[in-house]
Design a protein around this motif. Structure first.
Motif, PDB file in Angstrom:
ATOM      1  N   LYS A 195       0.701  -1.170  -0.048  1.00 30.89           N
ATOM      2  CA  LYS A 195       0.008   0.074   0.011  1.00 30.89           C
ATOM      3  C   LYS A 195       0.809   1.416   0.060  1.00 30.89           C
ATOM      4  O   LYS A 195       0.630   2.158  -0.761  1.00 30.89           O
ATOM      5  CB  LYS A 195      -1.007  -0.029   1.145  1.00 30.89           C
ATOM      6  CG  LYS A 195      -1.942  -0.974   1.155  1.00 30.89           C
ATOM      7  CD  LYS A 195      -2.777  -0.913   2.444  1.00 30.89           C
ATOM      8  CE  LYS A 195      -3.861  -2.067   2.346  1.00 30.89           C
ATOM      9  NZ  LYS A 195      -4.472  -2.374   3.743  1.00 30.89           N
TER      10      LYS A 195
ATOM     11  N   ILE B 131       2.351   1.648  -3.486  1.00 32.45           N
ATOM     12  CA  ILE B 131       1.217   2.272  -4.575  1.00 32.45           C
ATOM     13  C   ILE B 131       1.125   3.607  -4.332  1.00 32.45           C
ATOM     14  O   ILE B 131       1.131   4.281  -5.228  1.00 32.45           O
ATOM     15  CB  ILE B 131       0.202   1.200  -4.558  1.00 32.45           C
ATOM     16  CG1 ILE B 131       0.513  -0.057  -5.049  1.00 32.45           C
ATOM     17  CG2 ILE B 131      -0.943   1.897  -5.474  1.00 32.45           C
ATOM     18  CD1 ILE B 131      -0.549  -1.047  -4.784  1.00 32.45           C
ATOM     19  N   ALA B 132       0.859   3.691  -2.943  1.00 31.25           N
ATOM     20  CA  ALA B 132       0.576   5.366  -2.942  1.00 31.25           C
ATOM     21  C   ALA B 132       1.870   6.357  -3.028  1.00 31.25           C
ATOM     22  O   ALA B 132       1.469   7.264  -3.573  1.00 31.25           O
ATOM     23  CB  ALA B 132       0.320   5.651  -1.214  1.00 31.25           C
ATOM     24  N   CYS B 133       3.062   6.038  -2.645  1.00 27.15           N
ATOM     25  CA  CYS B 133       4.235   6.883  -3.078  1.00 27.15           C
ATOM     26  C   CYS B 133       4.384   6.856  -4.580  1.00 27.15           C
ATOM     27  O   CYS B 133       4.610   7.851  -5.258  1.00 27.15           O
ATOM     28  CB  CYS B 133       5.428   6.378  -2.329  1.00 27.15           C
ATOM     29  SG  CYS B 133       6.106   7.481  -1.250  1.00 27.15           S
ATOM     30  N   PHE B 134       3.990   5.711  -5.321  1.00 25.82           N
ATOM     31  CA  PHE B 134       4.431   5.624  -6.831  1.00 25.82           C
ATOM     32  C   PHE B 134       3.295   6.508  -7.514  1.00 25.82           C
ATOM     33  O   PHE B 134       3.547   7.339  -8.441  1.00 25.82           O
ATOM     34  CB  PHE B 134       4.349   4.300  -7.304  1.00 25.82           C
ATOM     35  CG  PHE B 134       4.917   4.073  -8.725  1.00 25.82           C
ATOM     36  CD1 PHE B 134       6.122   4.011  -8.985  1.00 25.82           C
ATOM     37  CD2 PHE B 134       3.774   3.871  -9.537  1.00 25.82           C
ATOM     38  CE1 PHE B 134       6.709   4.166 -10.371  1.00 25.82           C
ATOM     39  CE2 PHE B 134       4.211   3.616 -10.956  1.00 25.82           C
ATOM     40  CZ  PHE B 134       5.802   3.903 -11.352  1.00 25.82           C
ATOM     41  N   VAL B 135       1.990   6.524  -6.978  1.00 31.55           N
ATOM     42  CA  VAL B 135       1.001   7.221  -7.538  1.00 31.55           C
ATOM     43  C   VAL B 135       1.238   8.621  -7.610  1.00 31.55           C
ATOM     44  O   VAL B 135       1.109   9.439  -8.324  1.00 31.55           O
ATOM     45  CB  VAL B 135      -0.352   6.831  -7.212  1.00 31.55           C
ATOM     46  CG1 VAL B 135      -1.350   7.698  -7.529  1.00 31.55           C
ATOM     47  CG2 VAL B 135      -0.532   5.229  -7.763  1.00 31.55           C
ATOM     48  N   ILE B 136       1.575   9.143  -6.182  1.00 32.30           N
ATOM     49  CA  ILE B 136       2.029  10.431  -5.962  1.00 32.30           C
ATOM     50  C   ILE B 136       3.101  10.825  -6.884  1.00 32.30           C
ATOM     51  O   ILE B 136       3.123  11.918  -7.539  1.00 32.30           O
ATOM     52  CB  ILE B 136       2.108  10.664  -4.484  1.00 32.30           C
ATOM     53  CG1 ILE B 136       0.751  10.722  -3.632  1.00 32.30           C
ATOM     54  CG2 ILE B 136       2.835  12.003  -4.349  1.00 32.30           C
ATOM     55  CD1 ILE B 136       1.135  10.549  -2.326  1.00 32.30           C
TER      56      ILE B 136
ATOM     57  N   SER C 287       9.368   5.115  -3.400  1.00 32.44           N
ATOM     58  CA  SER C 287       8.226   4.077  -3.333  1.00 32.44           C
ATOM     59  C   SER C 287       8.751   2.723  -2.870  1.00 32.44           C
ATOM     60  O   SER C 287       8.396   1.957  -2.482  1.00 32.44           O
ATOM     61  CB  SER C 287       7.282   4.226  -4.309  1.00 32.44           C
ATOM     62  OG  SER C 287       7.815   3.820  -5.639  1.00 32.44           O
TER      63      SER C 287
ATOM     64  N   CYS D 192       4.175   9.855  -9.923  1.00 35.17           N
ATOM     65  CA  CYS D 192       3.654   9.862 -11.116  1.00 35.17           C
ATOM     66  C   CYS D 192       2.921  11.160 -11.483  1.00 35.17           C
ATOM     67  O   CYS D 192       2.981  11.913 -12.268  1.00 35.17           O
ATOM     68  CB  CYS D 192       2.785   8.584 -11.563  1.00 35.17           C
ATOM     69  SG  CYS D 192       3.915   6.996 -11.787  1.00 35.17           S
ATOM     70  N   LEU D 193       2.072  11.364 -10.484  1.00 37.38           N
ATOM     71  CA  LEU D 193       1.163  12.513 -10.701  1.00 37.38           C
ATOM     72  C   LEU D 193       1.810  13.850 -10.412  1.00 37.38           C
ATOM     73  O   LEU D 193       1.560  14.934 -11.285  1.00 37.38           O
ATOM     74  CB  LEU D 193      -0.058  12.529  -9.388  1.00 37.38           C
ATOM     75  CG  LEU D 193      -1.067  11.518  -9.334  1.00 37.38           C
ATOM     76  CD1 LEU D 193      -2.111  11.434  -8.577  1.00 37.38           C
ATOM     77  CD2 LEU D 193      -2.017  11.875 -10.971  1.00 37.38           C
TER      78      LEU D 193
ATOM     79  N   SER E  45       8.969   8.573  -6.669  1.00 33.95           N
ATOM     80  CA  SER E  45       8.929   7.291  -7.336  1.00 33.95           C
ATOM     81  C   SER E  45      10.041   6.390  -6.863  1.00 33.95           C
ATOM     82  O   SER E  45       9.667   5.149  -6.740  1.00 33.95           O
ATOM     83  CB  SER E  45       8.727   7.556  -8.924  1.00 33.95           C
ATOM     84  OG  SER E  45       7.670   8.220  -9.261  1.00 33.95           O
TER      85      SER E  45
END
Length: 109
Positions: A35, A38-43, A79, A45-46, A76
């Motif tokens: 979790k 995923i949270a760190c990677f999505v942040i 993460s 990428c955004l 990223s």
């Protein structure tokens, strides 16, 4: 109960040090690690996408791009700390076969 745990884990001869207690109490479960990844990677990428979009803003676009894109890359890369752990990742990053790539990446950021 603690003595039984130490005996079963093979650490019965020595008392756990302060560092060992910290490591044991702060270890994350696999679900929490995924979790966090995923949270760190999505942040990350955004932030990178937002930085690319802000590149076209007049006057301050280049500074906004540099800031958001750098934060996105750091998030990223950070993460993967959740999956491997910080010490293991740093050891792998600075292995002789990866040293040049790590140096180039850190200097580029």
């Amino acid at each position: 109960m603690d003595k039984l745990k130490r005996v079963l884990s093979g650490r019965d001869t020595e008392e756990p040090s302060g560092l060992a207690e910290v490591v044991d109490s702060t270890s994350l479960g696999w679900g929490t690690r995924v979790k966090g990844f995923i949270a760190c990677f999505v942040i990350g990428c955004l932030c990178s996408i937002l930085g690319s979009c802000l590149l076209w803003v007049p006057k301050k676009g280049l500074m906004l791009f540099a800031g958001f894109y750098t934060l996105g890359n750091i998030a990223s890369i950070g993460s993967t700390l959740f999956l491997m752990g910080p010490v293991k990742q740093l050891k792998r990053m600075f292995e002789p076969t990866r040293l040049i790539a790590t140096t180039v990446m850190l200097v580029s950021i």
